[in-house]
Design a protein around this motif. Structure first.
Motif, PDB file in Angstrom:
ATOM      1  N   LEU A   1       0.812  -1.221   0.000  1.00 14.88           N
ATOM      2  CA  LEU A   1       0.000   0.000   0.000  1.00 14.88           C
ATOM      3  C   LEU A   1       0.842   1.266   0.000  1.00 14.88           C
ATOM      4  CD1 LEU A   1      -2.723  -1.004   2.621  1.00 14.88           C
ATOM      5  CD2 LEU A   1      -2.674  -1.437   0.156  1.00 14.88           C
ATOM      6  N   MET A   2       2.161   1.116   0.048  1.00 16.18           N
ATOM      7  CA  MET A   2       3.048   2.279   0.032  1.00 16.18           C
ATOM      8  C   MET A   2       3.144   2.829  -1.390  1.00 16.18           C
ATOM      9  SD  MET A   2       6.005   0.715   2.506  1.00 16.18           S
ATOM     10  CE  MET A   2       7.174   1.974   1.971  1.00 16.18           C
ATOM     11  N   ARG A   3       2.845   4.092  -1.540  1.00 16.85           N
ATOM     12  CA  ARG A   3       2.790   4.669  -2.891  1.00 16.85           C
ATOM     13  C   ARG A   3       4.145   4.671  -3.584  1.00 16.85           C
ATOM     14  NH1 ARG A   3      -1.932   8.995  -3.634  1.00 16.85           N
ATOM     15  NH2 ARG A   3      -3.263   8.445  -1.881  1.00 16.85           N
ATOM     16  N   GLY A   4       5.216   4.757  -2.818  1.00 14.35           N
ATOM     17  CA  GLY A   4       6.520   4.831  -3.443  1.00 14.35           C
ATOM     18  C   GLY A   4       7.189   3.494  -3.667  1.00 14.35           C
ATOM     19  N   ALA A   5       6.576   2.410  -3.205  1.00 19.53           N
ATOM     20  CA  ALA A   5       7.201   1.097  -3.323  1.00 19.53           C
ATOM     21  C   ALA A   5       7.184   0.614  -4.762  1.00 19.53           C
ATOM     22  CB  ALA A   5       6.488   0.096  -2.423  1.00 19.53           C
ATOM     23  N   ALA A   6       8.231  -0.107  -5.150  1.00 20.97           N
ATOM     24  CA  ALA A   6       8.342  -0.580  -6.530  1.00 20.97           C
ATOM     25  C   ALA A   6       7.212  -1.537  -6.896  1.00 20.97           C
ATOM     26  CB  ALA A   6       9.694  -1.265  -6.727  1.00 20.97           C
ATOM     27  N   ASP A   7       6.770  -2.352  -5.932  1.00 24.28           N
ATOM     28  CA  ASP A   7       5.706  -3.316  -6.205  1.00 24.28           C
ATOM     29  C   ASP A   7       4.368  -2.879  -5.606  1.00 24.28           C
ATOM     30  OD1 ASP A   7       6.487  -3.595  -3.601  1.00 24.28           O
ATOM     31  OD2 ASP A   7       6.528  -5.789  -3.614  1.00 24.28           O
ATOM     32  N   SER A   8       4.209  -1.593  -5.364  1.00 24.52           N
ATOM     33  CA  SER A   8       2.982  -1.067  -4.765  1.00 24.52           C
ATOM     34  C   SER A   8       1.758  -1.402  -5.616  1.00 24.52           C
ATOM     35  CB  SER A   8       3.079   0.453  -4.613  1.00 24.52           C
ATOM     36  OG  SER A   8       1.834   0.991  -4.194  1.00 24.52           O
ATOM     37  N   MET A   9       0.661  -1.721  -4.934  1.00 26.70           N
ATOM     38  CA  MET A   9      -0.618  -1.935  -5.612  1.00 26.70           C
ATOM     39  C   MET A   9      -1.634  -0.864  -5.216  1.00 26.70           C
ATOM     40  SD  MET A   9      -0.960  -6.109  -5.605  1.00 26.70           S
ATOM     41  CE  MET A   9      -2.345  -6.061  -6.763  1.00 26.70           C
ATOM     42  N   ALA A  10      -1.127   0.200  -4.597  1.00 31.40           N
ATOM     43  CA  ALA A  10      -2.011   1.268  -4.138  1.00 31.40           C
ATOM     44  C   ALA A  10      -2.809   1.882  -5.286  1.00 31.40           C
ATOM     45  CB  ALA A  10      -1.199   2.347  -3.425  1.00 31.40           C
TER      46      ALA A  10
ATOM     47  N   ASP B   1      -2.164   4.441 -14.086  1.00 31.29           N
ATOM     48  CA  ASP B   1      -1.408   4.059 -12.890  1.00 31.29           C
ATOM     49  C   ASP B   1      -1.863   2.696 -12.372  1.00 31.29           C
ATOM     50  OD1 ASP B   1      -0.029   6.423 -13.031  1.00 31.29           O
ATOM     51  OD2 ASP B   1      -1.140   7.422 -11.421  1.00 31.29           O
ATOM     52  N   GLY B   2      -3.174   2.451 -12.411  1.00 28.98           N
ATOM     53  CA  GLY B   2      -3.682   1.158 -11.968  1.00 28.98           C
ATOM     54  C   GLY B   2      -3.222   0.026 -12.863  1.00 28.98           C
ATOM     55  N   MET B   3      -3.260   0.263 -14.176  1.00 26.57           N
ATOM     56  CA  MET B   3      -2.792  -0.759 -15.119  1.00 26.57           C
ATOM     57  C   MET B   3      -1.297  -0.991 -14.990  1.00 26.57           C
ATOM     58  SD  MET B   3      -5.541  -1.822 -16.451  1.00 26.57           S
ATOM     59  CE  MET B   3      -6.261  -1.386 -14.838  1.00 26.57           C
ATOM     60  N   SER B   4      -0.581   0.048 -14.604  1.00 25.47           N
ATOM     61  CA  SER B   4       0.866  -0.093 -14.392  1.00 25.47           C
ATOM     62  C   SER B   4       1.158  -1.082 -13.267  1.00 25.47           C
ATOM     63  CB  SER B   4       1.470   1.275 -14.061  1.00 25.47           C
ATOM     64  OG  SER B   4       2.861   1.175 -13.842  1.00 25.47           O
ATOM     65  N   CYS B   5       0.315  -1.101 -12.234  1.00 24.02           N
ATOM     66  CA  CYS B   5       0.475  -2.083 -11.147  1.00 24.02           C
ATOM     67  C   CYS B   5       0.390  -3.499 -11.695  1.00 24.02           C
ATOM     68  CB  CYS B   5      -0.623  -1.905 -10.105  1.00 24.02           C
ATOM     69  SG  CYS B   5      -0.496  -0.439  -9.093  1.00 24.02           S
ATOM     70  N   ILE B   6      -0.638  -3.740 -12.521  1.00 26.14           N
ATOM     71  CA  ILE B   6      -0.823  -5.067 -13.099  1.00 26.14           C
ATOM     72  C   ILE B   6       0.332  -5.411 -14.025  1.00 26.14           C
ATOM     73  CG2 ILE B   6      -2.311  -6.464 -14.574  1.00 26.14           C
ATOM     74  CD1 ILE B   6      -4.672  -4.784 -13.568  1.00 26.14           C
ATOM     75  N   ALA B   7       0.728  -4.440 -14.851  1.00 27.50           N
ATOM     76  CA  ALA B   7       1.811  -4.684 -15.810  1.00 27.50           C
ATOM     77  C   ALA B   7       3.116  -5.014 -15.106  1.00 27.50           C
ATOM     78  CB  ALA B   7       1.990  -3.458 -16.710  1.00 27.50           C
ATOM     79  N   ALA B   8       3.407  -4.321 -14.029  1.00 31.80           N
ATOM     80  CA  ALA B   8       4.657  -4.558 -13.305  1.00 31.80           C
ATOM     81  C   ALA B   8       4.693  -5.973 -12.739  1.00 31.80           C
ATOM     82  CB  ALA B   8       4.825  -3.532 -12.197  1.00 31.80           C
ATOM     83  N   ALA B   9       3.591  -6.387 -12.105  1.00 31.51           N
ATOM     84  CA  ALA B   9       3.550  -7.719 -11.502  1.00 31.51           C
ATOM     85  C   ALA B   9       3.600  -8.811 -12.556  1.00 31.51           C
ATOM     86  CB  ALA B   9       2.290  -7.860 -10.650  1.00 31.51           C
ATOM     87  N   SER B  10       2.825  -8.667 -13.617  1.00 29.10           N
ATOM     88  CA  SER B  10       2.778  -9.699 -14.649  1.00 29.10           C
ATOM     89  C   SER B  10       4.083  -9.774 -15.430  1.00 29.10           C
ATOM     90  CB  SER B  10       1.609  -9.434 -15.601  1.00 29.10           C
ATOM     91  OG  SER B  10       0.371  -9.506 -14.919  1.00 29.10           O
ATOM     92  N   SER B  11       4.657  -8.612 -15.759  1.00 24.60           N
ATOM     93  CA  SER B  11       5.921  -8.595 -16.518  1.00 24.60           C
ATOM     94  C   SER B  11       7.042  -9.236 -15.716  1.00 24.60           C
ATOM     95  CB  SER B  11       6.300  -7.157 -16.877  1.00 24.60           C
ATOM     96  OG  SER B  11       5.321  -6.561 -17.677  1.00 24.60           O
ATOM     97  N   ALA B  12       7.103  -8.926 -14.428  1.00 24.73           N
ATOM     98  CA  ALA B  12       8.143  -9.512 -13.590  1.00 24.73           C
ATOM     99  C   ALA B  12       8.011 -11.025 -13.543  1.00 24.73           C
ATOM    100  CB  ALA B  12       8.062  -8.926 -12.184  1.00 24.73           C
ATOM    101  N   ALA B  13       6.768 -11.530 -13.478  1.00 22.33           N
ATOM    102  CA  ALA B  13       6.547 -12.980 -13.455  1.00 22.33           C
ATOM    103  C   ALA B  13       6.977 -13.620 -14.770  1.00 22.33           C
ATOM    104  CB  ALA B  13       5.074 -13.271 -13.180  1.00 22.33           C
ATOM    105  N   VAL B  14       6.685 -12.961 -15.886  1.00 26.23           N
ATOM    106  CA  VAL B  14       7.075 -13.500 -17.198  1.00 26.23           C
ATOM    107  C   VAL B  14       8.589 -13.515 -17.340  1.00 26.23           C
ATOM    108  CG1 VAL B  14       6.975 -13.119 -19.692  1.00 26.23           C
ATOM    109  CG2 VAL B  14       4.916 -12.825 -18.306  1.00 26.23           C
TER     110      VAL B  14
END
Length: 343
Positions: free
Chosen positions: A95-104, A158-171
């Motif tokens: 929930l931290m806005r500045g975190a690299a893996d934030s989902m806020a 910004d919301g889609m960026s959260c999803i993209a970051a998590a999915s891209s890292a997994a791929v």
């Protein structure tokens, strides 16, 4: 037998309470983000007492205590009785806005009145062959609304960026081989370029093309190795060795998906990579810890778009109708799978 039936009835009523009050967890997580509780606790070494936290946030101690009690109950923060302090958890750090893996940003997007209002029309959608509750509510589809409302467009990106970051890292971590031999990659519907930034960093030999609508790529941050191109994927896709579509095709119905895939097929030399959920058949969903999220996302598509999350058979249909000769599916430990479609 009568006692068992009574227990089951009581359990059912208790479970129904969770649905009646189901908005509560989202509302309290949003509250925590708005107050920046996790950010403040982290800035004070990861643990704070109620008086210190109340003073730092400028909140009423009795009110904050009730909020924290609920968040602790949901395991978002922990509470240590001996020191009367609240501490961070893996959940709270998301929930931290500045975190690299934030989902806020994703929580803030989905909890806006704009995104919540269409859910009230979901029952009406059952009587419609096409369209979406979002369009019925707002008078235009999701992308038209974003084009006309830059503030919401920023929240959406910004919301889609959260999803993209998590999915891209997994791929990148689990399927690096899918990028072997690919020197140029067009990210179709690439949003603010989050996925491409991760991909070109992991695979620096790739030249990336971030392709999206003009009001989206126009505000996307620059990135070495990534070219920003504005356009419409229903008209033409920039040429590249491969096309990359992440969380894009689920926004569209089958006919629209087929048209998008045909445009991608015309543009690429090697393959199209689709990073999307693959819904299992009912008997396959048991025991899959990601199935609940995948099925919930399908309901999000029902409320907000004309699209859907697809089963393997449904993916086979749209891929083959688009003219691809074959496709493979790589299941990974994440919400999406990696589908590779070959001309």
């Amino acid at each position: 037998m009568a006692e068992l039936k009574a227990t089951m009835a009581a359990d059912a009523k208790l479970e129904m309470w969770s649905y009646a009050l189901g908005f509560t967890p989202m509302a309290l997580v949003k509250c925590a983000i708005d107050l920046q509780i996790a950010d403040v606790i982290e800035s004070h070494g990861g643990s704070m007492t109620l008086p210190s936290l109340s003073a730092a946030l400028g909140c009423s101690p009795p009110i904050l205590r009730r909020i924290m009690r609920y968040l602790v109950h949901r395991r978002i923060f922990t509470h240590t009785a001996s020191t009367s302090s609240y501490s961070q958890t893996p959940l709270s750090r998301l929930l931290m806005r500045g975190a690299a893996d934030s989902m806020a940003a994703l929580v803030l997007l989905e909890s806006t009145p704009t995104m919540l209002a269409p859910w009230q029309r979901l029952s009406l959608r059952a009587h419609q062959a096409d369209g979406s509750p979002f369009e019925d509510e707002h008078g235009r589809d999701l992308w038209g609304h974003g084009d006309a409302n830059p503030e919401h467009s920023k929240l959406f990106d910004d919301g889609m960026s959260c999803i993209a970051a998590a999915s891209s890292a997994a791929v990148v971590e689990q399927c690096p081989g899918v990028f072997d031999g690919i020197s140029s990659l067009v990210d179709v519907g690439g949003g603010d370029g989050t996925a491409l930034r991760i991909l070109v960093k992991a695979f620096p030999w790739i030249r990336g093309i971030n392709f999206d609508l003009s009001h989206v790529v126009g505000v996307a941050p620059p990135c070495d190795g990534v070219e920003r191109v504005a356009g419409d994927m229903f008209v033409a896709v920039p040429k590249a060795d491969a096309a990359f579509l992440m969380s894009v095709l689920h926004d569209w119905n089958d006919e629209e998906c087929i048209e998008i895939l045909r445009k991608c097929k015309e543009a690429i030399k090697e393959k199209v990579m689709i990073v999307e959920a693959v819904i299992g058949e009912e008997e396959e969903e048991d025991g899959d810890k990601y199935s609940d999220v995948r099925l919930a996302l399908d309901m999000v598509m029902l409320a907000h778009t004309s699209g859907k999350e697809r089963t393997l058979k449904e993916w086979e249909y749209v891929v083959k109708e688009a003219g691809f000769s074959r496709f493979t599916v790589k299941h990974i430990k994440a919400i999406p799978a990696v589908i590779e479609a070959y001309p």
